[in-house]
Design a protein around this motif. Sequence first.
Motif, mmCIF file in Angstrom:
data_model
loop_
_atom_site.group_PDB
_atom_site.id
_atom_site.type_symbol
_atom_site.label_atom_id
_atom_site.label_comp_id
_atom_site.label_asym_id
_atom_site.label_seq_id
_atom_site.Cartn_x
_atom_site.Cartn_y
_atom_site.Cartn_z
ATOM 1 N N MET A 1 -5.792 -8.876 -12.765
ATOM 2 C CA MET A 1 -6.897 -7.368 -13.075
ATOM 3 C C MET A 1 -5.730 -5.748 -12.792
ATOM 4 O O MET A 1 -5.497 -6.344 -11.667
ATOM 5 N N GLY A 2 -5.500 -5.289 -13.919
ATOM 6 C CA GLY A 2 -4.891 -4.264 -13.274
ATOM 7 C C GLY A 2 -5.534 -3.217 -12.679
ATOM 8 O O GLY A 2 -6.547 -3.404 -12.561
ATOM 9 N N PHE A 3 -4.598 -1.806 -12.268
ATOM 10 C CA PHE A 3 -4.916 -1.110 -10.513
ATOM 11 C C PHE A 3 -6.233 0.083 -11.115
ATOM 12 O O PHE A 3 -7.240 -0.167 -11.379
ATOM 13 N N ILE A 4 -6.204 0.609 -12.530
ATOM 14 C CA ILE A 4 -6.916 0.888 -13.241
ATOM 15 C C ILE A 4 -7.825 0.189 -13.790
ATOM 16 O O ILE A 4 -10.176 0.353 -13.508
ATOM 17 N N ARG A 5 -7.904 -0.559 -14.334
ATOM 18 C CA ARG A 5 -9.423 -1.213 -14.602
ATOM 19 C C ARG A 5 -10.330 -2.101 -13.555
ATOM 20 O O ARG A 5 -11.482 -2.262 -13.854
ATOM 21 N N PHE A 6 -9.464 -2.432 -12.458
ATOM 22 C CA PHE A 6 -10.175 -2.881 -11.170
ATOM 23 C C PHE A 6 -10.642 -1.920 -10.609
ATOM 24 O O PHE A 6 -12.110 -1.976 -10.314
ATOM 25 N N THR A 7 -10.152 -0.193 -10.503
ATOM 26 C CA THR A 7 -10.856 0.600 -10.133
ATOM 27 C C THR A 7 -12.133 0.748 -10.815
ATOM 28 O O THR A 7 -13.119 0.928 -10.149
ATOM 29 N N CYS A 8 -11.786 0.911 -12.218
ATOM 30 C CA CYS A 8 -13.071 1.222 -13.087
ATOM 31 C C CYS A 8 -13.970 0.101 -12.854
ATOM 32 O O CYS A 8 -15.877 0.298 -12.817
ATOM 33 N N LEU A 9 -14.508 -1.322 -13.099
ATOM 34 C CA LEU A 9 -15.061 -2.347 -12.409
ATOM 35 C C LEU A 9 -15.644 -1.821 -11.174
ATOM 36 O O LEU A 9 -16.815 -1.974 -11.051
ATOM 37 N N THR A 10 -14.696 -1.868 -9.832
ATOM 38 C CA THR A 10 -14.962 -1.404 -9.092
ATOM 39 C C THR A 10 -16.285 0.257 -9.005
ATOM 40 O O THR A 10 -17.246 -0.293 -8.228
ATOM 41 N N LEU A 11 -15.678 0.964 -9.151
ATOM 42 C CA LEU A 11 -16.883 2.370 -9.222
ATOM 43 C C LEU A 11 -17.535 1.709 -9.671
ATOM 44 O O LEU A 11 -19.057 1.849 -9.718
ATOM 45 N N LEU A 12 -18.459 1.006 -10.840
ATOM 46 C CA LEU A 12 -18.828 0.828 -12.196
ATOM 47 C C LEU A 12 -19.855 -0.364 -11.017
ATOM 48 O O LEU A 12 -21.393 0.055 -10.993
ATOM 49 N N PHE A 13 -19.383 -1.238 -10.581
ATOM 50 C CA PHE A 13 -20.004 -2.392 -9.899
ATOM 51 C C PHE A 13 -20.960 -1.350 -8.086
ATOM 52 O O PHE A 13 -21.799 -1.873 -7.820
ATOM 53 N N TYR A 14 -19.922 -0.371 -7.631
ATOM 54 C CA TYR A 14 -20.756 0.148 -6.905
ATOM 55 C C TYR A 14 -21.927 1.156 -6.487
ATOM 56 O O TYR A 14 -22.514 1.154 -6.232
ATOM 57 N N ALA A 15 -21.828 1.810 -8.340
ATOM 58 C CA ALA A 15 -22.382 2.916 -8.506
ATOM 59 C C ALA A 15 -24.295 2.242 -8.837
ATOM 60 O O ALA A 15 -24.560 3.039 -8.573
ATOM 61 N N THR A 16 -23.495 0.201 -9.642
ATOM 62 C CA THR A 16 -25.234 0.439 -9.476
ATOM 63 C C THR A 16 -25.350 -0.582 -8.790
ATOM 64 O O THR A 16 -25.837 -1.764 -9.588
ATOM 65 N N PHE A 17 -25.484 -0.748 -7.457
ATOM 66 C CA PHE A 17 -24.870 -2.616 -7.145
ATOM 67 C C PHE A 17 -26.242 -2.913 -7.340
ATOM 68 O O PHE A 17 -25.387 -4.376 -6.918
ATOM 69 N N PRO A 18 -27.308 -2.913 -6.812
ATOM 70 C CA PRO A 18 -28.267 -4.156 -6.638
ATOM 71 C C PRO A 18 -27.974 -4.875 -8.102
ATOM 72 O O PRO A 18 -27.717 -6.232 -8.365
ATOM 73 N N PHE A 19 -28.003 -3.960 -9.671
ATOM 74 C CA PHE A 19 -28.732 -3.986 -10.441
ATOM 75 C C PHE A 19 -27.420 -5.362 -10.537
ATOM 76 O O PHE A 19 -27.467 -5.407 -11.824
ATOM 77 N N SER A 20 -26.228 -4.691 -10.795
ATOM 78 C CA SER A 20 -24.619 -5.061 -11.110
ATOM 79 C C SER A 20 -24.480 -6.838 -10.427
ATOM 80 O O SER A 20 -24.052 -7.633 -11.464
#
Length: 100
Positions: free
Chosen positions: A20-39
Motif C-alpha cells: 500500500m502507498g504511504f498516504i493510504r497506509f497513513t490514513c488507514l493507520t490513523l483510522l484504525f488507531y482513532a477507533t481502535f477497539p471497534f475497528s
Amino acid sequence: MGWLFNKKDAAEGENPFDEMGFIRFTCLTLLFYATFPFSLIGIYCVFGRRKTAQLIRALVTDFFLTILLLGLTFLFITWLAYIYLLPTLTSWFSTYLPFF
C-alpha cells in the motif's frame, strides 16, 4: 515493511498492506488507531482472521520503524548539539563569565 518478516507461511500469501502507498497506509493507520477497539472487531468480522493478522503485523512493523527513526533522529540531534553547541556555549561562558 515486508523485509522484516522474511519467513512467511505458504498459506499466508502476500500481505496487501505492505504494498500500500504511504498516504493510504497513513490514513488507514490513523483510522484504525482513532477507533481502535471497534475497528479491530469490524476488520475481523468483515475481512477475517488472515487479513486482520496481516494488518496488525503491518501496523506493528510500522510502529517499531517509527520508534527506531525517532530514536535515531534524537541521537543525531543530540550529537549535533554536543559537537556544535557545546563549544559555543563553553567559549561564551569563558569570555563573559570569567569566574565560572
